[in-house]
Motif scaffolding. Sequence first.
Motif, PDB file in Angstrom:
ATOM      1  N   GLU A 175       5.741   6.165   0.173  1.00  0.00           N
ATOM      2  CA  GLU A 175       6.399   4.879  -0.021  1.00  0.00           C
ATOM      3  C   GLU A 175       5.383   3.759  -0.201  1.00  0.00           C
ATOM      4  OE1 GLU A 175      10.374   5.702   2.708  1.00  0.00           O
ATOM      5  OE2 GLU A 175       8.671   4.659   3.614  1.00  0.00           O
ATOM      6  N   GLN A 176       5.846   2.675  -0.796  1.00  0.00           N
ATOM      7  CA  GLN A 176       5.085   1.439  -0.853  1.00  0.00           C
ATOM      8  C   GLN A 176       5.548   0.556   0.292  1.00  0.00           C
ATOM      9  OE1 GLN A 176       2.641   0.168  -2.732  1.00  0.00           O
ATOM     10  NE2 GLN A 176       2.391   1.847  -4.210  1.00  0.00           N
ATOM     11  N   MET A 212       0.840  -1.185   0.000  1.00  0.00           N
ATOM     12  CA  MET A 212       0.000   0.000   0.000  1.00  0.00           C
ATOM     13  C   MET A 212       0.886   1.249   0.000  1.00  0.00           C
ATOM     14  SD  MET A 212      -1.293   0.507   3.956  1.00  0.00           S
ATOM     15  CE  MET A 212      -0.116   0.937   5.243  1.00  0.00           C
ATOM     16  N   ARG A 213       0.281   2.403  -0.312  1.00  0.00           N
ATOM     17  CA  ARG A 213       0.995   3.679  -0.273  1.00  0.00           C
ATOM     18  C   ARG A 213       0.822   4.304   1.104  1.00  0.00           C
ATOM     19  NH1 ARG A 213      -2.058   7.177  -3.918  1.00  0.00           N
ATOM     20  NH2 ARG A 213      -3.735   5.916  -3.043  1.00  0.00           N
TER      21      ARG A 213
END
Length: 359
Positions: A15-16, A1-2
Motif C-alpha cells: 500500500e501507499q 511511501m510503499r
Amino acid sequence: MRALRWHGAQDLRLEQIPIPRPGSQQVRIAVQYCGICGSDLHEYESGPHAIPVGTAHAVSGRSAPLTLGHEFCGTVVELGSEVTGLQVGDRVAVEPEYRCSHCAYCGSGAYNLCADMGFAGLMGDGGMAEFAVVPSYMLHRLPDVVTLEQAAVLEPAAVALHALHRSQLAEGASCAIFGLGPIGLLLVTLAKLQGAGTIIAVDVSPQRLHMAKQAGASHLVDAKGLTPRELRHTIASATAGLGVDTSFEAAGLQATFEGALRALRKGGNMVMVGLMSEARLDAFDAVNRELSLVASVGYRDVYPELIGRIAAGAFGPSAIITRTVPLEQAVSNGFAALVQDRSQIKILVSPSAGCNNQH
C-alpha cells in the motif's frame, strides 16, 4: 511511501501510506533490508498470533493493519528532538523489542521479559516499508566494516546467541541442534565459535544439513524416516553412547521437542527456542535422568557482542541468506517461496530502489 501491510491471514497488501514522522525520542530510518522471519510466516499463513487486532499494543499504540517485518536495518534520515548519540546518515541495525522502561523486568535489565513485551513489525509497524520509525533505544550504529546485509541478519543471530547464553554449553561439550532454519543454522555457527566439541545437526532437509556442515557441524543426522529410537541411537553413537550435554529445539514441533529430550545424556540440559502452543513431556524420563529444561525468548544485551564479532571477522551471519527480493515481490518470491521451498533459508526484502533480485 510503499509498505507491506498485514490485514489478515493470507492478506498482505502493498500500500501507499504517509511517510511516518518521529516523535521526540524516535528515529526515522530509510530501510535497506528486512528479513522474513518464521513469525512473519505464521502471521501470513494463519494469523493473528502476535499481531494485535482491535486493541492497540500498550507500548507501540498500534493494532492491525500494520507494517510487517522485525529483522531490519537501514540509514538514519530524521531524528526526534530529544534523541542523542545518533546523527543523520548513520547506518544502523534495529533491535526491535519494545520496552515499557518502568515494569519490574525492565527495571532489572531483563527488557526482553518486559510486562508489555512486543516487537516492531509484529506488535507495531516494522521494516517492510521504505521508511520506519522506531524508538531510539532500538538502534545500534554499525562500524564501517559491517555491511547492511550482515546487519539484516543480526536479529535471528541475536535469538541464537541469547539461547546459547541460556544454555549450559561449555567449551569442548557436545550439543545437538534440532531444526536447521535460520536460528538453527546460526546456533551451529555460534556453538562452533564458542568452542563446542561435538555439534550434531538434525533436520529432514539435505540442503539444510549441507549448510549446517558448512557452518561447522561435526555430525549430520537426516531424521527423515527415523523412529525416535533410531534417532536416539544415532545421536548416542556420536557421543560414546551417552547422549549430548545440551540440545536446542529450534523448530517448534512435537517430534523435534521429543527428539531434543531423548538426545540428552543424564544430567543434560535442553533449550527451547522454537515456538509451539503446547508440548507433551515424558515427565518420568525427565525426572529419572535429571534433565534441565529452559526456555529462551528474544534477546537482551547481545547486539553489541554480535556486531563486534562481525567487525572482527569472526562471524558471518549473512551466509544464511538465500535470496533478496524487492518489496513488490515480497509475497510472491518471499513469503510464498519460504512456504513452498525448503531450500530457502533467509529471504531479505529490499524496499530500496534498484534491488538486485539475485543472491
